[in-house]
Design an enzyme around this catalytic site. Structure first.
Site, PDB file in Angstrom:
ATOM      1  N   ASP A 169       0.841  -1.196   0.000  1.00 24.62           N
ATOM      2  CA  ASP A 169       0.000   0.000   0.000  1.00 24.62           C
ATOM      3  C   ASP A 169       0.882   1.255   0.000  1.00 24.62           C
ATOM      4  OD1 ASP A 169      -2.457   1.535   2.217  1.00 24.62           O
ATOM      5  OD2 ASP A 169      -2.313   1.536   0.041  1.00 24.62           O
ATOM      6  N   ASN A 170       0.328   2.378  -0.460  1.00 25.83           N
ATOM      7  CA  ASN A 170       0.950   3.695  -0.292  1.00 25.83           C
ATOM      8  C   ASN A 170       2.271   3.897  -1.023  1.00 25.83           C
ATOM      9  OD1 ASN A 170      -0.044   2.903   2.905  1.00 25.83           O
ATOM     10  ND2 ASN A 170      -1.068   4.547   1.766  1.00 25.83           N
ATOM     11  N   GLU A 199      -6.771   6.714   0.328  1.00 26.33           N
ATOM     12  CA  GLU A 199      -8.070   6.403   0.943  1.00 26.33           C
ATOM     13  C   GLU A 199      -8.889   7.668   1.247  1.00 26.33           C
ATOM     14  OE1 GLU A 199      -5.187   5.092   1.859  1.00 26.33           O
ATOM     15  OE2 GLU A 199      -4.709   5.419   3.950  1.00 26.33           O
TER      16      GLU A 199
HETATM   17  C1  LIG Z   1       1.912   5.558  12.984  1.00 26.31           C
HETATM   18  N1  LIG Z   1       1.688   4.509  12.033  1.00 26.31           N
HETATM   19  C2  LIG Z   1       1.163   3.325  12.291  1.00 26.31           C
HETATM   20  N2  LIG Z   1       1.113   2.607  11.157  1.00 26.31           N
HETATM   21  C3  LIG Z   1       1.640   3.360  10.184  1.00 26.31           C
HETATM   22  C4  LIG Z   1       1.812   2.927   8.777  1.00 26.31           C
HETATM   23  N3  LIG Z   1       0.854   3.501   7.848  1.00 26.31           N
HETATM   24  C5  LIG Z   1       1.041   4.754   7.396  1.00 26.31           C
HETATM   25  O1  LIG Z   1       1.969   5.430   7.809  1.00 26.31           O
HETATM   26  C6  LIG Z   1       0.060   5.301   6.412  1.00 26.31           C
HETATM   27  C7  LIG Z   1      -0.027   6.692   6.256  1.00 26.31           C
HETATM   28  C8  LIG Z   1      -0.940   7.274   5.356  1.00 26.31           C
HETATM   29  C9  LIG Z   1      -1.017   8.736   5.205  1.00 26.31           C
HETATM   30  C10 LIG Z   1      -0.904   9.557   6.324  1.00 26.31           C
HETATM   31  C11 LIG Z   1      -0.978  10.929   6.187  1.00 26.31           C
HETATM   32  C12 LIG Z   1      -1.192  11.502   4.925  1.00 26.31           C
HETATM   33  F1  LIG Z   1      -1.298  12.834   4.789  1.00 26.31           F
HETATM   34  C13 LIG Z   1      -1.294  10.697   3.804  1.00 26.31           C
HETATM   35  C14 LIG Z   1      -1.202   9.317   3.946  1.00 26.31           C
HETATM   36  C15 LIG Z   1      -1.793   6.445   4.606  1.00 26.31           C
HETATM   37  C16 LIG Z   1      -1.702   5.055   4.752  1.00 26.31           C
HETATM   38  O2  LIG Z   1      -2.511   4.232   4.020  1.00 26.31           O
HETATM   39  C17 LIG Z   1      -0.785   4.486   5.636  1.00 26.31           C
HETATM   40  O3  LIG Z   1      -0.735   3.117   5.708  1.00 26.31           O
HETATM   41  C18 LIG Z   1       1.993   4.578  10.714  1.00 26.31           C
HETATM   42 MG   LIG Z   2      -1.788   2.257   4.061  1.00 32.80          MG
END
Ligand SMILES: Cn1cnc(CNC(=O)c2cc(-c3ccc(F)cc3)cc(O)c2O)c1
Ligand SMILES: [Mg+2]
Length: 214
Positions: A169-170, A199
């Site tokens: 993902d991402n 998302e």
């Molecule tokens: C703290 N932490 C615990 N698990 C994780 C791992 N996941 C991510 O970091 C993650 C971040 C974003 C995202 C956040 C801010 C933004 F502006 C745009 C996107 C989207 C996702 O789908 C993700 O999976 C981080």
């Molecule tokens: Mg994600």
């Protein structure tokens, strides 16, 4: 002190979904995160790609890195065949506590093994702890700078076999540039990018599917 975002998400599931009905749990979370409060679930658009790749692979053992609140655990586990299992790893105990409740609310607790801890520590223990020979499917959705080291760890621990599918993902937002370089320039992987959106937003994002070749 007030509730957390994951706690409010759980409340929305308990209020709007039907116990034992994974589809209603998924819809309740998507509605809440689209109309009330954004959260970093893989979401409904990328979720459809996840569903189609899963249906194609039909894994007996699946691994998820990064459970968060369990949205993708529910998406994955609802599509697994009877004796198949999903192992999902979450570092954050508060997230894990909510995820357990959301997975249980969907009635999928018997198909999901949620393990709390760091993926880097737990991956080498998969064989001895859970009797896993290898994974058929891996969903990477945890810290983006862990995608490469954990993929290498899965290789080194002999947890990937010919045909194992990695779905990340991402890869655009927040982005995993080193991971894309790693799997796309690597003769041991056959990679393909599935464009979508972050998302619940119009921001570009997507999933990278990489098949391990040997
Ligand atoms: C703290 N932490 C615990 N698990 C994780 C791992 N996941 C991510 O970091 C993650 C971040 C974003 C995202 C956040 C801010 C933004 F502006 C745009 C996107 C989207 C996702 O789908 C993700 O999976 C981080
Ligand atoms: Mg994600």
């Amino acid at each position: 002190t007030g509730s957390s975002r994951p706690q409010r998400m759980l409340k929305a599931v308990q209020k709007n979904a039907t116990k034992g009905d994974p589809k209603s749990v998924i819809s309740a979370i998507d509605y809440y995160c689209r109309h009330k409060e954004w959260a970093m679930n893989v979401g409904d658009d990328k979720g459809l790609i996840l569903d189609s790749v899963l249906t194609e692979v039909n894994p007996s053992t699946a691994l998820e890195l990064g459970t968060y609140c369990g949205y993708s655990s529910v998406r994955i586990a609802r599509l697994l065949s009877p004796d198949s299992k999903l192992i999902t790893i979450e570092f954050n105990p508060a997230f894990a506590a909510i995820a357990r409740q959301i997975i249980a609310y969907a009635g999928l607790q018997d198909k999901v093994i949620l393990v709390e801890g760091a993926s880097g520590d737990l991956i080498p223990k998969m064989k001895e702890r859970f009797g896993i020979k290898s994974f058929d499917f891996v969903f990477l959705d945890h810290w983006k700078d862990r995608y490469v080291p954990d993929t290498k760890l899965l290789e080194d621990c002999g947890l990937l076999k010919k045909g194992t599918v990695l779905l990340a993902d991402n890869v655009i937002c927040p982005g995993a540039p080193e991971y894309l370089k790693y799997v796309r320039n690597n003769p041991r992987y056959e990679s393909r990018y599935y464009p979508s959106n972050l998302e619940y937003t119009k921001v570009e994002d997507g999933l990278e599917k990489s098949v391990f070749l040997e």
